[in-house]
Write an enzyme that holds these catalytic residues in place. Structure first.
Site, mmCIF file in Angstrom:
data_model
loop_
_atom_site.group_PDB
_atom_site.id
_atom_site.type_symbol
_atom_site.label_atom_id
_atom_site.label_comp_id
_atom_site.label_asym_id
_atom_site.label_seq_id
_atom_site.Cartn_x
_atom_site.Cartn_y
_atom_site.Cartn_z
ATOM 1 N N CYS A 185 -62.689 2.841 -4.422
ATOM 2 C CA CYS A 185 -64.184 2.100 -4.719
ATOM 3 C C CYS A 185 -64.170 1.467 -6.031
ATOM 4 C CB CYS A 185 -65.059 3.005 -4.548
ATOM 5 S SG CYS A 185 -66.640 1.883 -4.077
ATOM 6 N N ASP A 231 -71.777 9.128 -7.668
ATOM 7 C CA ASP A 231 -73.090 8.843 -7.645
ATOM 8 C C ASP A 231 -73.748 9.832 -7.794
ATOM 9 O OD1 ASP A 231 -73.304 5.850 -6.279
ATOM 10 O OD2 ASP A 231 -71.610 6.571 -5.803
HETATM 11 C C1 RUB Z 1 -69.991 2.794 -5.965
HETATM 12 C C2 RUB Z 1 -69.336 4.071 -6.024
HETATM 13 C C3 RUB Z 1 -68.877 4.505 -7.456
HETATM 14 C C4 RUB Z 1 -70.194 5.417 -8.210
HETATM 15 C C5 RUB Z 1 -69.840 5.472 -9.658
HETATM 16 O O1 RUB Z 1 -70.300 2.478 -4.464
HETATM 17 O O2 RUB Z 1 -69.192 4.850 -5.210
HETATM 18 O O3 RUB Z 1 -67.665 5.261 -7.571
HETATM 19 O O4 RUB Z 1 -71.314 4.567 -7.911
HETATM 20 O O5 RUB Z 1 -69.857 4.235 -10.252
HETATM 21 P P1 RUB Z 1 -71.340 1.303 -4.314
HETATM 22 P P2 RUB Z 1 -70.080 3.972 -11.804
HETATM 23 O O6 RUB Z 1 -70.372 0.256 -4.375
HETATM 24 O O7 RUB Z 1 -71.838 1.469 -2.898
HETATM 25 O O8 RUB Z 1 -72.569 1.189 -5.137
HETATM 26 O O9 RUB Z 1 -69.078 4.778 -12.433
HETATM 27 O O10 RUB Z 1 -69.940 2.445 -12.110
HETATM 28 O O11 RUB Z 1 -71.536 4.673 -11.836
#
Ligand code: RUB
Length: 310
Positions: A136, A205
């Site tokens: 992701c 998340d």
């Molecule tokens: C994004 C996702 C990321 C976390 C952490 O999912 O799963 O791994 O949100 O991101 P989506 P960060 O694209 O559905 O938002 O490290 O930037 O907080």
């Protein structure tokens, strides 16, 4: 049903962009939510303290609910709402504006500090000449990979493309721009390349009281594959990703997204399921990489409590 009062356009736009994943990743969601409220505060030119405070409260509640699986946004906006409550007796609009603006600046500054501290810890975890796999787009995971790259430790990164919305392309772009050697693979290819990989790093998340991780759908599959190949599996997560309600037995709600994202017009008789996240049990997670250092899943709730529940 009573119609809700309209939100300031900047807040409406931010909610719209969060729902449509134009603003994505837990950290960016939290940051942009705070910034949109800050803009509302700055632009308020009325003279009613009550009006300003109710506008901010409504905006915060609506932003908190823009995506269900985002404890970092909930936690930071709750802190802002606590500040709003303490200002309820304050008649001076200017003083309220100054206090809220200052409070948001402080949250944004702390986020930046913990982000940097975490990137440094994470870059130390990465072995020399590392082959990394990521999934992701996590701004936290990419920050620490870039930091490790600056230290000359990264050989290459496998970036899983991440169906259905291909956030892996954002990761690949960002890492390539930083000069990292990056290879995009389809999600189903992760096991084909896993035996070459030294370390898997994903974002987060939410983290629950049992140490489990909630992250983009497919993270659990990757963690199971990593375990099969004895590859350490880390999640880069600021402590604010911890869902403090989960200690009371509440499970983090998994966002269900529109089926059209997966298949616009499926044939008759075919239904499409599109959960945005999945839950990886603690047993698959080597450690969380946090601003407070490496924290095992079992210790995370206590470390969060020590850091933030003074
Ligand atoms: C994004 C996702 C990321 C976390 C952490 O999912 O799963 O791994 O949100 O991101 P989506 P960060 O694209 O559905 O938002 O490290 O930037 O907080």
């Amino acid at each position: 049903m009573v119609a809700e009062p309209p939100l300031p356009p900047i807040v409406e736009k931010t909610i719209h962009d969060i729902k449509n994943i134009k603003i994505q990743g837990a950290r960016n969601v939290a940051k942009e939510a705070l910034k949109s409220i800050q803009e509302v505060v700055k632009e308020y030119d009325g003279n009613s303290a009550d009006e300003l405070l109710s506008m901010i409260s409504l905006a915060a509640f609506r932003l908190m609910n823009s995506r269900p699986t985002e404890p970092m946004t909930r936690e930071l906006l709750s802190k802002l709402l606590q500040r709003v409550v303490t200002l309820a007796q304050q008649p001076s609009v200017e003083k309220i504006k100054k206090a809220l603006d200052g409070s948001i600046d402080e949250h944004l500054k702390k986020m930046e500090e913990s982000f940097n501290a975490l990137a440094e810890v994470g870059s130390n975890v990465i072995p020399n000449n590392a082959i990394i796999m990521t999934y992701c787009h996590s701004s936290t995971a990419t920050a620490l990979i870039k930091r490790a790259h600056e230290k000359g430790k990264v050989k290459e990164v496998f970036s899983c493309e991440t169906r259905p919305l291909y956030q892996g392309h954002i990761t690949a772009n960002e890492l390539a721009e930083a000069g990292v050697n990056v290879k995009t693979i389809v999600d189903g290819a992760s096991s084909s390349f896993m035996e070459d990989v030294d370390i898997v790093i994903v974002g987060a998340d939410a983290i629950q009281a049992d140490g489990s991780l909630i992250n983009k759908i497919g993270t659990r599959t990757l963690a199971i594959v990593a375990k099969e190949y004895n590859v350490p599996f880390y999640s880069a997560a600021e402590l604010f990703k911890y869902d403090a309600q989960s200690i009371f037995g509440f499970q983090e709600r998994i966002e269900q997204r529109p089926p059209e994202e997966v298949w616009n017009k499926p044939p008759k008789g075919v239904s499409v399921l599109n959960p945005a996240f999945d839950m990886t049990p603690a047993k698959y997670i080597t450690s969380y990489i946090t601003e407070a250092g490496l924290v095992t899943p079992q210790r995370l709730p206590q470390v969060f409590e020590d850091a933030y529940r003074v």
